[in-house]
Design a protein around this motif. Structure first.
Motif, PDB file in Angstrom:
ATOM      1  N   ALA A 377      30.841  46.149  25.370  1.00  0.00           N
ATOM      2  CA  ALA A 377      32.128  45.869  24.726  1.00  0.00           C
ATOM      3  C   ALA A 377      32.460  46.971  23.720  1.00  0.00           C
ATOM      4  N   ASN A 378      31.421  47.317  22.922  1.00  0.00           N
ATOM      5  CA  ASN A 378      31.672  48.379  21.909  1.00  0.00           C
ATOM      6  C   ASN A 378      32.032  49.697  22.571  1.00  0.00           C
ATOM      7  N   MET A 379      31.229  49.989  23.607  1.00  0.00           N
ATOM      8  CA  MET A 379      31.442  51.268  24.303  1.00  0.00           C
ATOM      9  C   MET A 379      32.843  51.309  24.896  1.00  0.00           C
ATOM     10  N   SER A 380      33.235  50.183  25.582  1.00  0.00           N
ATOM     11  CA  SER A 380      34.549  50.168  26.226  1.00  0.00           C
ATOM     12  C   SER A 380      35.630  50.364  25.162  1.00  0.00           C
ATOM     13  N   HIS A 381      35.392  49.671  24.047  1.00  0.00           N
ATOM     14  CA  HIS A 381      36.380  49.791  22.978  1.00  0.00           C
ATOM     15  C   HIS A 381      36.453  51.234  22.467  1.00  0.00           C
ATOM     16  N   GLU A 382      35.259  51.797  22.266  1.00  0.00           N
ATOM     17  CA  GLU A 382      35.207  53.183  21.753  1.00  0.00           C
ATOM     18  C   GLU A 382      35.776  54.152  22.773  1.00  0.00           C
ATOM     19  N   LEU A 383      35.583  53.867  24.074  1.00  0.00           N
ATOM     20  CA  LEU A 383      36.086  54.765  25.121  1.00  0.00           C
ATOM     21  C   LEU A 383      37.614  54.739  25.152  1.00  0.00           C
ATOM     22  N   ASP A 426      38.930  46.398  32.086  1.00  0.00           N
ATOM     23  CA  ASP A 426      38.217  45.336  32.817  1.00  0.00           C
ATOM     24  C   ASP A 426      36.808  45.172  32.268  1.00  0.00           C
ATOM     25  N   LEU A 427      36.132  46.301  32.064  1.00  0.00           N
ATOM     26  CA  LEU A 427      34.754  46.249  31.543  1.00  0.00           C
ATOM     27  C   LEU A 427      34.702  45.574  30.186  1.00  0.00           C
ATOM     28  N   LEU A 428      35.676  45.919  29.346  1.00  0.00           N
ATOM     29  CA  LEU A 428      35.731  45.330  28.000  1.00  0.00           C
ATOM     30  C   LEU A 428      35.909  43.802  28.096  1.00  0.00           C
ATOM     31  N   ASP A 429      36.867  43.384  28.985  1.00  0.00           N
ATOM     32  CA  ASP A 429      37.106  41.947  29.145  1.00  0.00           C
ATOM     33  C   ASP A 429      35.869  41.235  29.690  1.00  0.00           C
ATOM     34  N   GLN A 542      32.904  34.588  47.491  1.00  0.00           N
ATOM     35  CA  GLN A 542      32.166  35.659  46.802  1.00  0.00           C
ATOM     36  C   GLN A 542      33.052  36.627  46.044  1.00  0.00           C
ATOM     37  N   ILE A 543      34.273  36.883  46.559  1.00  0.00           N
ATOM     38  CA  ILE A 543      35.098  37.908  45.891  1.00  0.00           C
ATOM     39  C   ILE A 543      35.487  37.498  44.471  1.00  0.00           C
ATOM     40  N   PHE A 544      35.268  36.232  44.128  1.00  0.00           N
ATOM     41  CA  PHE A 544      35.571  35.803  42.750  1.00  0.00           C
ATOM     42  C   PHE A 544      34.376  36.010  41.808  1.00  0.00           C
ATOM     43  N   SER A 545      33.242  36.495  42.388  1.00  0.00           N
ATOM     44  CA  SER A 545      32.084  36.782  41.533  1.00  0.00           C
ATOM     45  C   SER A 545      32.186  38.235  41.064  1.00  0.00           C
ATOM     46  N   PRO A 546      31.646  38.545  39.865  1.00  0.00           N
ATOM     47  CA  PRO A 546      31.759  39.897  39.336  1.00  0.00           C
ATOM     48  C   PRO A 546      31.061  40.928  40.226  1.00  0.00           C
ATOM     49  N   PHE A 547      31.619  42.087  40.307  1.00  0.00           N
ATOM     50  CA  PHE A 547      31.085  43.265  41.029  1.00  0.00           C
ATOM     51  C   PHE A 547      31.016  43.081  42.539  1.00  0.00           C
ATOM     52  N   HIS A 557      37.320  54.012  49.497  1.00  0.00           N
ATOM     53  CA  HIS A 557      38.680  54.152  50.011  1.00  0.00           C
ATOM     54  C   HIS A 557      39.701  53.566  49.044  1.00  0.00           C
ATOM     55  N   TYR A 558      39.393  52.386  48.528  1.00  0.00           N
ATOM     56  CA  TYR A 558      40.386  51.712  47.677  1.00  0.00           C
ATOM     57  C   TYR A 558      40.093  51.820  46.183  1.00  0.00           C
ATOM     58  N   GLY A 559      38.875  52.124  45.817  1.00  0.00           N
ATOM     59  CA  GLY A 559      38.510  52.178  44.404  1.00  0.00           C
ATOM     60  C   GLY A 559      38.430  50.787  43.816  1.00  0.00           C
ATOM     61  N   GLY A 560      38.104  50.717  42.538  1.00  0.00           N
ATOM     62  CA  GLY A 560      38.039  49.397  41.884  1.00  0.00           C
ATOM     63  C   GLY A 560      36.627  49.065  41.432  1.00  0.00           C
ATOM     64  N   SER A 561      36.546  48.040  40.547  1.00  0.00           N
ATOM     65  CA  SER A 561      35.252  47.702  39.947  1.00  0.00           C
ATOM     66  C   SER A 561      34.667  46.404  40.486  1.00  0.00           C
ATOM     67  N   GLY A 562      35.524  45.597  41.148  1.00  0.00           N
ATOM     68  CA  GLY A 562      35.028  44.285  41.600  1.00  0.00           C
ATOM     69  C   GLY A 562      35.025  43.277  40.458  1.00  0.00           C
ATOM     70  N   LEU A 563      35.763  43.571  39.389  1.00  0.00           N
ATOM     71  CA  LEU A 563      35.772  42.657  38.236  1.00  0.00           C
ATOM     72  C   LEU A 563      37.078  41.890  38.108  1.00  0.00           C
ATOM     73  N   GLY A 564      38.150  42.444  38.689  1.00  0.00           N
ATOM     74  CA  GLY A 564      39.500  41.888  38.487  1.00  0.00           C
ATOM     75  C   GLY A 564      39.581  40.404  38.793  1.00  0.00           C
ATOM     76  N   LEU A 565      39.125  39.991  39.978  1.00  0.00           N
ATOM     77  CA  LEU A 565      39.255  38.575  40.377  1.00  0.00           C
ATOM     78  C   LEU A 565      38.355  37.675  39.526  1.00  0.00           C
ATOM     79  N   ALA A 566      37.139  38.190  39.175  1.00  0.00           N
ATOM     80  CA  ALA A 566      36.229  37.380  38.337  1.00  0.00           C
ATOM     81  C   ALA A 566      36.895  37.103  36.989  1.00  0.00           C
ATOM     82  N   ILE A 567      37.536  38.126  36.412  1.00  0.00           N
ATOM     83  CA  ILE A 567      38.192  37.932  35.108  1.00  0.00           C
ATOM     84  C   ILE A 567      39.384  36.982  35.270  1.00  0.00           C
ATOM     85  N   ALA A 568      40.163  37.181  36.360  1.00  0.00           N
ATOM     86  CA  ALA A 568      41.333  36.329  36.593  1.00  0.00           C
ATOM     87  C   ALA A 568      40.905  34.863  36.722  1.00  0.00           C
TER      88      ALA A 568
END
Ligand code: ADP
Length: 601
Positions: A377-383, A426-429, A542-547, A557-568
């Motif tokens: 969280a700190n790192m994401s914030h600092e980044l 996303d990482l911060l959230d 499974q797509i609702f689980s992180p990563f 091909h599409y990029g992304g972290s795999g976190l969006g749906l877990a956070i949503a």
């Protein structure tokens, strides 16, 4: 748990005690029964022997009287006197014979009887003659023209075995000779030979009461009483008078030992608490009539006393054995129990120690996770701070006059920095979500405007990919609602962003409607539909689980972290809603979620 020691002992020992008691009881009762049966059997045997012996005695005596009768009929002097009809001479010659027979063989009756059945001479006392002899044995001899034999009851209660023969001299019937023997001796013989007590009873109606009573008085036998019983009178007994015992035997006979049940043996108790096995021998006269019976007593008191003392000894021995077994078992179980308890104690200690170690490890892991998430969280914030700087400067640079090539490079840098900024957000959230620090606010805001602005914000990206992005709000959707506008926008951005990312051609439709769930509760329903690559059914959860990404290879091909749906998902569930997917591989996707609302008018 450790206090249950007594319980274990009780559980084992109670059945052991019950088993010991049951086994002992069975052993004692079996022994007792078999011994009682043995006593009964020996009494039965003795009584049967008495019956047989009596039969044998009578048979033997009949044979003896028969041969004596044959002998007497052959004596020439007697034949002469008889043919002459000389009573004096006959008495003179017959008396020595009678005396001899009486002395040697116990013969008590000697008759000379004429053909017309009148008594010609009684050699024995009283010396009477002229009376008609119509006894059964006499009738038999006349009818059979041969021996007539059997027991006959006299009016005074004497039982006499009589043997009558027709007297043929030179082939001609001249009369009859009868020899008889009183059989009172039989009772004392049986008593002496078998050690049994016997009582002889005869039927009263066959006796002459007055004569009998007078005779008994004369003989001084006051212990024989005519009145003692209704139907029978005691004639002889081998033991002293015992009224109680005799009453019992009489009752027993009249109740249970009628002619059909002669073979039965029963046990009766006498005046002095002595026990007797009792049996009865019926007395049948020469004509087959029941004239009375002999009651036989076998004193089983000593046997029973021996059995009782044996049983007592057996019970005491069993109790001692049971106590020894019980004591041994108790100590044995005690030992087992102690070792069990020690093992259980050790096990508990070991498991407690393991639990403590695990707890420590868990704590350490949780702490490490917490540290990691906080660091993230700190790192994401600092980044984000330098990232915002980079993006701001790139934006400023974009406003300056640039060559076409420079502008191209700058656009790439701007796109990359936006992607990076989204990733960092996303990482911060996610880190905050993991620490339970995701912040929610609640404001009243214009839902229609927020919805429209969010869709419009992504319209440019969709347009660049040549996709059609449309929006629609149902007319009944309230305008003002109270919720966290920032988080709602974040969820919509994530879903519409994914729809654009995973669709190469076609369209994306975003719809906002309303659904009445219950009377009190209203739900907003958001739909994001695309015509993109879709998600295979097995990946729906499974797509609702992180990563997690539906297709690992799609990352590049599409990029992304795999976190969006877990956070949503987390945001929606936190707000009391639910998110779902309806899709199949290659057939587009429909993501929809609900949100309960309290709308402001
Ligand atoms: P990502 O950053 O990878 O998009 P998400 O959590 O948003 O992470 O999505 C997880 C995965 O779900 C994606 O990698 C993708 O495989 C699948 N996915 C999400 N939205 C869609 C969609 N609209 N169409 C097809 N696949 C999708």
């Amino acid at each position: 748990m450790l206090d249950k020691g007594e319980n274990i002992k009780r559980r084992i020992l109670v059945p052991v005690i019950i088993a010991l008691v049951v086994i002992s009881t069975i052993a004692v009762s079996i022994t007792y029964r078999s011994q009682t049966q043995r006593i009964q059997l020996s009494a039965t045997t003795k009584i049967s022997q008495a019956r047989l012996l009596l039969q044998m005695l009578l048979k033997k005596d009949t044979e003896l009287l028969s041969s004596l009768n044959n002998y007497v009929r052959q004596i020439p002097a007697l034949q002469n006197d008889w043919l002459k009809g000389d009573k004096q001479a006959l008495l003179h010659n017959a008396l020595p014979v009678y005396n001899e027979l009486n002395k040697r063989y116990g013969v008590t009756h000697f008759y000379f009887i004429a053909k017309d059945t009148r008594c010609f001479l009684r050699v024995h006392q009283p010396n009477r003659s002229g009376d008609v002899i119509n006894r059964l044995t006499m009738q038999k001899a006349i009818n059979n023209k041969a021996m007539g034999a059997g027991v006959e009851l006299g009016p005074l209660g004497t039982l006499t075995l009589r043997v009558v023969y027709p007297w043929y001299i030179k082939g001609e019937l001249t009369g009859y000779i009868e020899l008889g023997q009183e059989i009172d001796y039989a009772i004392s013989s049986l008593h002496k030979m078998l050690g049994l007590e016997l009582v002889l009873l005869l039927k009263k109606n066959l006796l002459d009461q007055q004569r009998w009573v007078d005779t008994m008085q004369k003989l001084g036998r006051e212990n024989l009483a005519w009145q003692q019983f209704n139907t029978h009178v005691i004639i002889d007994r081998t033991m002293g008078k015992s009224p109680k015992l005799e009453t019992r035997l009489y009752d027993e006979y009249t109740l249970n030992h009628q002619a059909s049940k002669q073979g039965q043996i029963s046990t009766i108790t006498g005046d002095d608490h002595r026990h007797f096995s009792t049996g009865f021998i019926p007395l049948i006269d020469a004509g087959g009539n029941d004239v009375g019976f002999i009651a036989i007593f076998d004193d089983i008191t000593p046997d029973q006393l021996a059995l009782q003392s044996f049983s007592t000894t057996l019970i005491l021995s069993l109790i001692v054995i049971a106590i020894i077994i019980f004591g041994g078992f108790y100590r044995y179980i005690d030992k087992i129990e102690q070792s069990l308890l020690t093992s259980v104690r050790k096990l508990i200690e070991a498991s407690l120690a393991r639990e403590a170690v695990l707890k420590q490890a868990n704590n350490a892991t949780a702490e490490a996770n917490q540290l990691k998430n906080r660091f993230l969280a700190n790192m994401s914030h600092e980044l984000r701070t330098p990232m915002n700087g980079v993006m701001g400067m790139l934006q400023v640079l974009h406003e300056t006059p640039l060559t076409e090539q420079q502008s191209g490079y700058l656009n790439v840098a701007l796109d990359s920095s936006r992607d990076l900024s989204k990733l960092i957000s996303d990482l911060l959230d996610f880190s905050r979500m993991e620490c339970g620090e995701l912040i929610f606010e609640k404001h009243t805001f214009d839902l229609h405007t927020l919805f429209h602005d969010t869709v419009t914000g992504l319209a440019e990206t969709a347009r660049k990919k040549g996709l059609q992005l449309t929006e629609q709000i149902s007319p009944d959707v309230p305008v003002k609602i109270s919720a966290d506008p920032h988080r709602l926008k974040q969820v919509l951005n994530s879903l519409i962003g994914n729809a654009i990312k995973f669709t190469q051609q076609g369209s994306i439709a975003v719809h906002l409607g309303i659904r009445q769930v219950e009377q009190e509760e209203t739900m907003l329903v958001f739909h994001v539909l695309d015509t993109g690559i879709g998600v295979a059914e097995q990946m729906h959860e499974q797509i609702f689980s992180p990563f997690i990404q539906a297709d690992g290879s799609s990352t590049r091909h599409y990029g992304g972290s795999g976190l969006g749906l877990a956070i949503a998902k987390k945001i929606i569930e936190q707000a009391g809603g639910k998110i779902h997917i309806d899709s199949a591989a290659g057939e587009g996707s429909c993501f929809y979620f609900t949100l309960p609302i309290t709308h402001e008018n």
